[in-house]
Design a protein around this motif. Structure first.
Motif, PDB file in Angstrom:
ATOM      1  N   GLY A   1       0.752  -1.256  -0.055  1.00 25.79           N
ATOM      2  CA  GLY A   1      -0.048   0.081  -0.008  1.00 25.79           C
ATOM      3  C   GLY A   1       0.988   1.103  -0.050  1.00 25.79           C
ATOM      4  O   GLY A   1       0.297   2.600  -0.194  1.00 25.79           O
ATOM      5  N   SER A   2       2.216   1.145   0.350  1.00 22.77           N
ATOM      6  CA  SER A   2       3.021   2.407   0.200  1.00 22.77           C
ATOM      7  C   SER A   2       3.691   2.503  -1.208  1.00 22.77           C
ATOM      8  O   SER A   2       4.563   3.154  -1.193  1.00 22.77           O
ATOM      9  N   ALA A   3       3.336   1.468  -1.896  1.00 27.54           N
ATOM     10  CA  ALA A   3       4.005   1.426  -3.430  1.00 27.54           C
ATOM     11  C   ALA A   3       5.373   0.980  -3.203  1.00 27.54           C
ATOM     12  O   ALA A   3       6.268   1.117  -4.186  1.00 27.54           O
ATOM     13  N   ASN A   4       5.848   0.178  -2.194  1.00 30.83           N
ATOM     14  CA  ASN A   4       7.205  -0.590  -2.338  1.00 30.83           C
ATOM     15  C   ASN A   4       6.888  -1.917  -3.010  1.00 30.83           C
ATOM     16  O   ASN A   4       5.749  -2.461  -3.421  1.00 30.83           O
ATOM     17  N   ILE A   5       7.822  -2.213  -3.826  1.00 33.98           N
ATOM     18  CA  ILE A   5       7.748  -3.302  -4.617  1.00 33.98           C
ATOM     19  C   ILE A   5       8.703  -4.351  -4.135  1.00 33.98           C
ATOM     20  O   ILE A   5      10.097  -4.228  -3.686  1.00 33.98           O
TER      21      ILE A   5
ATOM     22  N   ALA B   1       2.509  12.582  -1.348  1.00 33.18           N
ATOM     23  CA  ALA B   1       2.504  13.093  -0.297  1.00 33.18           C
ATOM     24  C   ALA B   1       1.762  12.500   0.992  1.00 33.18           C
ATOM     25  O   ALA B   1       2.383  12.347   1.953  1.00 33.18           O
ATOM     26  N   ALA B   2       0.926  11.731   0.609  1.00 30.16           N
ATOM     27  CA  ALA B   2       0.270  10.799   1.510  1.00 30.16           C
ATOM     28  C   ALA B   2       0.925   9.491   1.689  1.00 30.16           C
ATOM     29  O   ALA B   2       0.475   8.651   2.840  1.00 30.16           O
ATOM     30  N   GLY B   3       1.485   9.133   0.654  1.00 27.97           N
ATOM     31  CA  GLY B   3       2.123   7.665   0.670  1.00 27.97           C
ATOM     32  C   GLY B   3       1.211   6.647   0.511  1.00 27.97           C
ATOM     33  O   GLY B   3       1.226   5.585   1.229  1.00 27.97           O
ATOM     34  N   ARG B   4       0.055   6.754  -0.238  1.00 28.91           N
ATOM     35  CA  ARG B   4      -1.101   5.764  -0.333  1.00 28.91           C
ATOM     36  C   ARG B   4      -1.622   5.801  -1.585  1.00 28.91           C
ATOM     37  O   ARG B   4      -1.974   6.827  -2.173  1.00 28.91           O
ATOM     38  N   PHE B   5      -2.643   4.603  -1.919  1.00 28.14           N
ATOM     39  CA  PHE B   5      -3.233   4.250  -3.286  1.00 28.14           C
ATOM     40  C   PHE B   5      -4.501   4.998  -3.032  1.00 28.14           C
ATOM     41  O   PHE B   5      -5.235   4.803  -1.938  1.00 28.14           O
ATOM     42  N   SER B   6      -5.449   5.499  -4.003  1.00 33.63           N
ATOM     43  CA  SER B   6      -6.739   5.688  -4.096  1.00 33.63           C
ATOM     44  C   SER B   6      -7.172   4.998  -5.470  1.00 33.63           C
ATOM     45  O   SER B   6      -6.555   4.777  -6.223  1.00 33.63           O
TER      46      SER B   6
END
Length: 245
Positions: free
Chosen positions: A90-94, A175-180
């Motif tokens: 959810g933080s876009a880490n892969i 900025a928020a570090g999350r997906f929508s």
């Protein structure tokens, strides 16, 4: 009524839309859907976009493979790139290294290569997950090959802007570090997407339906884009774009 399309054509159309305005798009190896989307975007850009596909001789100006790709990224000469992962959180880490606690991962993959380097430098990184499930889209990756966000004060000109899956499109707020949730593909409900996603995401009260490729886009995909893909991805071009849906 829209013309019948294949799932891959929908994803390529989505990718093309996310590339609007880019001047130079680079595509890594073994990436036929990103390559097809980039070539569709190039067709629409009427000569204002360059597409470089690693492993291609026709569709690249690189003469030194990946090393030149990294040089171009460091010089700010690549506007968009694509990354995927065995896991994306959810933080876009892969995660491109393995499943399970490192270094005793129970499943190992080829490795991170230069993913973290490009993730930091390319302004528009589009993540692509070919399997939208809780084993791929997880709460926290087992190993961070490339981080989606950076600590405060760390200069980072590049990073993720979106995650495209076979169920939906997520936008990413750096900025928020999350997906929508930006849009759900036709036939997909928010409930089904949430059930298959291992991380939390935000959404508007009304979630849009992903725009399907129209007749003009399908004509390009099955015509000039298919022809351009023949060199690097002949089987994909023939079996996906070479037949009517």
């Amino acid at each position: 009524m829209s013309e019948a399309y294949r799932p891959e054509e929908l994803l390529m159309s989505v990718v093309a839309g996310l590339l609007e305005g880019a001047r130079h798009v680079a595509v890594g190896a073994i990436s036929p859907i990103p390559a097809g989307g980039a070539l569709l975007a190039r067709e629409r850009a009427a000569g204002r976009m360059r597409v470089s596909i690693l492993g291609s001789e026709r569709h690249t100006f690189f003469t030194d493979g990946g090393r030149e790709l990294f040089d171009c990224a460091a010089q700010g000469r690549i506007d968009a790139f694509f990354l995927d992962g065995a896991q994306i959180d959810g933080s876009a880490n892969i995660n491109l290294v393995g499943i399970g606690s490192y270094p005793r991962s129970r499943v190992r993959f080829a490795g991170s290569f230069g993913s973290a380097y490009l993730y930091f430098l390319v302004p528009r990184v589009i993540l692509v997950a070919h399997e939208h499930s809780r084993r791929t889209l997880v709460d926290r990756v087992d190993f961070v090959s490339a981080p989606g966000t950076s600590p405060p004060g760390v200069y980072r000109p590049g990073g993720p802007v979106a995650l495209v899956t076979d169920r939906c499109v997520f936008g990413f707020d750096r900025a928020a570090g999350r997906f929508s949730l930006s849009s759900a593909h036709p036939g997909q409900s928010v409930g089904a997407i949430r059930d298959k996603t291992g991380f939390e995401f935000t959404l508007d009260d009304a979630v849009a339906t992903t725009a399907v490729p129209g007749a003009a886009a399908l004509a390009l995909l099955r015509g000039s884009v298919r022809e351009a893909l023949q060199e690097a991805y002949p089987e994909f071009a023939e079996h996906v774009l070479g037949q009517a849906a």
